[in-house]
Design an enzyme around this catalytic site. Structure first.
Site, PDB file in Angstrom:
ATOM      1  N   ASN A 160       0.809  -1.240   0.000  1.00  0.00           N
ATOM      2  CA  ASN A 160       0.000   0.000   0.000  1.00  0.00           C
ATOM      3  C   ASN A 160       0.837   1.283   0.000  1.00  0.00           C
ATOM      4  OD1 ASN A 160       0.675  -0.426   2.714  1.00  0.00           O
ATOM      5  ND2 ASN A 160      -1.191   0.517   3.458  1.00  0.00           N
ATOM      6  N   ALA A 185       6.446  -6.368  -1.376  1.00  0.00           N
ATOM      7  CA  ALA A 185       5.272  -7.199  -1.674  1.00  0.00           C
ATOM      8  C   ALA A 185       5.317  -7.574  -3.150  1.00  0.00           C
ATOM      9  CB  ALA A 185       3.999  -6.430  -1.354  1.00  0.00           C
ATOM     10  N   GLY A 236       2.614  -5.043   8.034  1.00  0.00           N
ATOM     11  CA  GLY A 236       1.609  -5.846   7.342  1.00  0.00           C
ATOM     12  C   GLY A 236       0.454  -6.147   8.280  1.00  0.00           C
ATOM     13  N   SER A 237      -0.236  -7.240   7.997  1.00  0.00           N
ATOM     14  CA  SER A 237      -1.454  -7.538   8.751  1.00  0.00           C
ATOM     15  C   SER A 237      -1.131  -8.117  10.125  1.00  0.00           C
ATOM     16  CB  SER A 237      -2.292  -8.537   7.951  1.00  0.00           C
ATOM     17  OG  SER A 237      -1.561  -9.735   7.809  1.00  0.00           O
ATOM     18  N   GLU A 258       4.636  -3.330  12.616  1.00  0.00           N
ATOM     19  CA  GLU A 258       3.652  -2.283  12.295  1.00  0.00           C
ATOM     20  C   GLU A 258       2.470  -3.001  11.664  1.00  0.00           C
ATOM     21  OE1 GLU A 258       3.718   0.935  12.851  1.00  0.00           O
ATOM     22  OE2 GLU A 258       5.756   1.072  13.626  1.00  0.00           O
ATOM     23  N   LEU A 259       1.388  -3.156  12.432  1.00  0.00           N
ATOM     24  CA  LEU A 259       0.311  -4.050  11.983  1.00  0.00           C
ATOM     25  C   LEU A 259      -0.984  -3.284  11.671  1.00  0.00           C
ATOM     26  CD1 LEU A 259       1.114  -6.886  14.556  1.00  0.00           C
ATOM     27  CD2 LEU A 259       2.064  -6.535  12.264  1.00  0.00           C
ATOM     28  N   CYS A 292      -3.036   2.078   6.629  1.00  0.00           N
ATOM     29  CA  CYS A 292      -3.164   1.494   7.974  1.00  0.00           C
ATOM     30  C   CYS A 292      -3.760   2.486   8.958  1.00  0.00           C
ATOM     31  CB  CYS A 292      -1.807   1.022   8.461  1.00  0.00           C
ATOM     32  SG  CYS A 292      -0.567   2.324   8.416  1.00  0.00           S
ATOM     33  N   GLU A 468       8.320   3.248  14.626  1.00  0.00           N
ATOM     34  CA  GLU A 468       9.197   3.666  13.539  1.00  0.00           C
ATOM     35  C   GLU A 468       9.256   5.193  13.551  1.00  0.00           C
ATOM     36  OE1 GLU A 468       7.641   1.565   9.994  1.00  0.00           O
ATOM     37  OE2 GLU A 468       9.276   0.173  10.418  1.00  0.00           O
TER      38      GLU A 468
HETATM   39  P1  NAP Z   1       0.072  -9.056   4.731  1.00  0.00           P
HETATM   40  O1  NAP Z   1      -0.715 -10.088   4.053  1.00  0.00           O
HETATM   41  O2  NAP Z   1       0.415  -9.255   6.162  1.00  0.00           O
HETATM   42  O3  NAP Z   1       1.400  -8.858   3.856  1.00  0.00           O
HETATM   43  C1  NAP Z   1       2.399  -7.939   4.208  1.00  0.00           C
HETATM   44  C2  NAP Z   1       3.732  -8.439   3.688  1.00  0.00           C
HETATM   45  O4  NAP Z   1       4.044  -9.664   4.328  1.00  0.00           O
HETATM   46  C3  NAP Z   1       3.738  -8.730   2.193  1.00  0.00           C
HETATM   47  O5  NAP Z   1       5.017  -8.436   1.683  1.00  0.00           O
HETATM   48  C4  NAP Z   1       3.479 -10.214   2.145  1.00  0.00           C
HETATM   49  O6  NAP Z   1       3.991 -10.805   0.976  1.00  0.00           O
HETATM   50  C5  NAP Z   1       4.246 -10.682   3.356  1.00  0.00           C
HETATM   51  N1  NAP Z   1       3.777 -11.936   3.932  1.00  0.00           N
HETATM   52  C6  NAP Z   1       2.565 -12.519   3.795  1.00  0.00           C
HETATM   53  N2  NAP Z   1       2.526 -13.671   4.487  1.00  0.00           N
HETATM   54  C7  NAP Z   1       3.731 -13.820   5.082  1.00  0.00           C
HETATM   55  C8  NAP Z   1       4.308 -14.824   5.931  1.00  0.00           C
HETATM   56  N3  NAP Z   1       3.625 -15.883   6.317  1.00  0.00           N
HETATM   57  N4  NAP Z   1       5.588 -14.650   6.349  1.00  0.00           N
HETATM   58  C9  NAP Z   1       6.291 -13.558   5.970  1.00  0.00           C
HETATM   59  N5  NAP Z   1       5.799 -12.592   5.152  1.00  0.00           N
HETATM   60  C10 NAP Z   1       4.529 -12.710   4.738  1.00  0.00           C
HETATM   61  O7  NAP Z   1      -0.625  -7.633   4.658  1.00  0.00           O
HETATM   62  P2  NAP Z   1      -1.432  -7.008   3.444  1.00  0.00           P
HETATM   63  O8  NAP Z   1      -2.830  -7.348   3.620  1.00  0.00           O
HETATM   64  O9  NAP Z   1      -0.776  -7.267   2.171  1.00  0.00           O
HETATM   65  O10 NAP Z   1      -1.180  -5.461   3.790  1.00  0.00           O
HETATM   66  C11 NAP Z   1      -2.066  -4.683   4.451  1.00  0.00           C
HETATM   67  C12 NAP Z   1      -1.877  -4.762   5.971  1.00  0.00           C
HETATM   68  O11 NAP Z   1      -0.705  -4.027   6.331  1.00  0.00           O
HETATM   69  C13 NAP Z   1      -3.026  -4.115   6.706  1.00  0.00           C
HETATM   70  O12 NAP Z   1      -3.352  -4.891   7.816  1.00  0.00           O
HETATM   71  C14 NAP Z   1      -2.447  -2.771   7.132  1.00  0.00           C
HETATM   72  O13 NAP Z   1      -3.053  -2.168   8.243  1.00  0.00           O
HETATM   73  C15 NAP Z   1      -1.031  -3.157   7.419  1.00  0.00           C
HETATM   74  N6  NAP Z   1      -0.193  -1.958   7.395  1.00  0.00           N
HETATM   75  C16 NAP Z   1       0.271  -1.475   8.590  1.00  0.00           C
HETATM   76  C17 NAP Z   1       1.013  -0.311   8.599  1.00  0.00           C
HETATM   77  C18 NAP Z   1       1.533   0.263   9.885  1.00  0.00           C
HETATM   78  O14 NAP Z   1       2.400   1.129   9.824  1.00  0.00           O
HETATM   79  N7  NAP Z   1       1.049  -0.173  11.047  1.00  0.00           N
HETATM   80  C19 NAP Z   1       1.299   0.345   7.396  1.00  0.00           C
HETATM   81  C20 NAP Z   1       0.798  -0.182   6.209  1.00  0.00           C
HETATM   82  C21 NAP Z   1       0.054  -1.342   6.222  1.00  0.00           C
HETATM   83  P3  NAP Z   1       3.189 -10.860  -0.430  1.00  0.00           P
HETATM   84  O15 NAP Z   1       2.013  -9.993  -0.304  1.00  0.00           O
HETATM   85  O16 NAP Z   1       4.144 -10.352  -1.403  1.00  0.00           O
HETATM   86  O17 NAP Z   1       2.890 -12.281  -0.641  1.00  0.00           O
END
Ligand code: NAP
Length: 490
Positions: A160, A185, A236-237, A258-259, A292, A468
């Site tokens: 994102n 990603a 990520g999530s 950062e979730l 996020c 961060e």
């Molecule tokens: P995600 O599914 O958790 O993916 C995030 C990253 O982790 C991607 O690069 C993904 O790879 C990788 N990943 C997925 N499964 C993994 C595993 N089992 N082991 C290691 N890496 C893994 O999150 P998303 O849905 O794409 O992104 C949106 C999320 O990010 C939302 O929950 C949002 O709130 C959060 N976010 C948080 C912040 C913050 O600062 N708190 C900022 C931005 C976003 P691939 O996608 O390439 O497969």
């Protein structure tokens, strides 16, 4: 709607960067990068796996002693030059970002410039990794606490904000002397590749910063398997964050997480309704709500709820949706087909439980191609609906009335998330009580865009661990080493 000409002859670098060299995947594998605005393939990037990640970690391990032995002033020169190059190339990098991620070009450019600012800020802050001299209680001893880089750092980031989020990890890690192995990603590798081009040209020695293009799990396996990787910084999530916490136990690896978030935006009756409605609409539909810290629950005081609703619906109706490269577009496509399905299912669930759709509510019919969703406003929302309990990450504005301050604090805190919260009021007492009562790591009082490189950013509760940006974002890559010196009699 006329198709926008997208320049696909941008001649992207498509290889990964390991030990100072641009390389293909060992097996020649590639991955298509898709433009979410028209579903076309804009590039094919190298796509490897565990072997490439292992080699990147070995290179980072080898580069660590020399890089960490440089002065912070020498490392700062590389970071500062990287920031300069990013600014020089901001137009091209922004275009790349829009092509692979979909956000409107001005938002993409702001993101690239924010990432450059982050590099510059950490270049300077790295010079302030101070230790402490601690007064002794024994006259024959001296106590020092000195700072030491944690070691090799692995970074994992989502699609994102594909350049801002890695920059918040790579810049502080390099500033204090860590070496880095990063993975973008799958959907958005191109702009991060361009950041690594800047790092290379700025003089980062081979092995200091490595970029692996691969699927997520083999990359994570490699980080966990190598003892030299001392820290993983993940954005990520929440479910993937929890998995990383479990996996980090064996090697006692440090984590920054950062979730997810589910930010309340709370409007008190003394606020300027038009101004706040505008801030709310911009905050909500920026990057299609795929932010996020995006506000995702809107609590509006009952005295102004009618006027606020009308204004917000009107402003939302006027948003220009389209290809982010087109002039004046304010809302681009969502990032993937599955994001449309998830958004529709959240809205259906709310509708079935009694919510009223005031605007939008479905995939846009205005486009033959691309992942466009109509910006949506809903009312009559309650806590039993999935949109109030799950992180929506979607262009949906749910409106809820409230009357009492204590009740709105309780409602806002009634979630496992605690990333951001927004309050609009001109009453200092109300603002103070809200800032103290809300469980969120980032609180914007009359400020819908609080993130800036010099201030700490991160979540409470299940929204994360650590911070961060700001000085805390530098500390995240430092160990404290306590040195006690016994003196001889003199
Ligand atoms: P995600 O599914 O958790 O993916 C995030 C990253 O982790 C991607 O690069 C993904 O790879 C990788 N990943 C997925 N499964 C993994 C595993 N089992 N082991 C290691 N890496 C893994 O999150 P998303 O849905 O794409 O992104 C949106 C999320 O990010 C939302 O929950 C949002 O709130 C959060 N976010 C948080 C912040 C913050 O600062 N708190 C900022 C931005 C976003 P691939 O996608 O390439 O497969």
């Amino acid at each position: 709607m006329a198709a926008v000409k997208t320049d696909i002859s941008m001649n992207f670098q498509t290889k990964m960067y390991i030990n100072g060299e641009w390389i293909d995947a060992d097996g020649g594998g590639t991955l298509d990068v898709i433009n979410p605005a028209d579903e076309s393939t804009i590039a094919k990037v190298a796509y490897g796996g565990r072997a490439e990640a292992d080699r990147a970690i070995e290179a980072a391990t080898k580069a660590f002693p020399k890089w960490s032995a440089l002065t912070a002033y020498d490392r700062a020169k590389v970071l500062k030059k990287t920031a300069d190059l990013m600014r020089e190339r901001a137009d091209r990098m922004a275009r790349t970002l829009t092509l692979e991620q979909g956000k409107p070009l001005p938002e993409a450019k702001a993101e690239v410039l924010h990432a450059a600012d982050t590099f510059e800020w950490f270049a300077e802050e790295g010079k302030r990794a101070y230790g402490q001299i601690i007064p002794q209680s024994n006259a024959m001893k001296r106590h020092h606490a000195i700072k030491h880089p944690v070691g090799v750092v692995g970074t994992i980031t989502p699609w994102n904000f594909p350049i801002t989020l890695p920059s918040r990890k790579i810049a502080p890690a390099l500033a204090v002397g860590c070496t880095v192995v990063s993975r973008p990603a799958e959907q958005t590798p191109l702009v991060l590749i361009q950041l690594f081009e800047c790092l290379q040209e700025a003089g980062a020695p081979p092995g200091v910063a490595n970029l692996v293009l691969s699927s997520a799990v083999p990359f994570a396996d490699s980080l966990f398997a190598h003892a030299a990787v001392r820290k993983i910084s993940f954005t990520g999530s929440t479910p993937v964050g929890k998995e990383l916490i479990r996996r980090s136990a064996d090697g006692v690896k440090r984590l920054s997480l950062e979730l997810g978030g589910h930010a309340p935006l709370i409007v008190f009756p003394d606020a300027d309704v038009e101004q706040v409605a505008q801030a709310a609409v911009i905050g909500k539909f920026r990057n299609n709500g795929q932010v996020c810290i995006a506000p995702s629950r809107f609590y509006v005081h009952e005295k102004i709820a009618g006027r606020f609703t009308e204004t917000a619906v009107e402003m939302t109706r006027k948003l220009k949706i389209g290809n982010g490269l087109e002039d004046g577009v304010q809302v681009g496509p969502m990032f993937e087909e599955r994001a449309l399905a998830k958004t529709a299912s959240l809205i259906d669930d709310a509708k079935n439980k009694g919510a009223k759709i005031l605007l939008g509510g479905e995939r846009s019919k205005r486009f033959d191609k691309g992942y466009f969703f109509e910006p949506t406003v809903i009312r009559e929302v309650d806590g039993a609906m999935r949109i109030m309990t799950e992180e929506p990450f979607a262009p949906v504005m749910p409106l809820i009335d409230f009357s009492k301050l204590e009740d709105v604090i309780a409602a806002a805190n009634n979630t496992p998330f605690g990333l951001a919260a927004y309050v609009f009021t001109n009453d200092l007492t109300v603002a103070t009580r809200m800032a103290e009562g809300l469980e969120a790591g980032i609180i914007g009082i009359n400020d819908p865009v609080p993130a800036t490189p010099q201030c700490p950013f991160g979540g409470m509760k299940e929204s994360g661990m650590g911070r961060e940006l700001g000085h805390e974002g530098l500390e995240a890559y430092l160990e404290t080493k306590y040195v006690s010196i016994g003196l001889r009699a003199f």
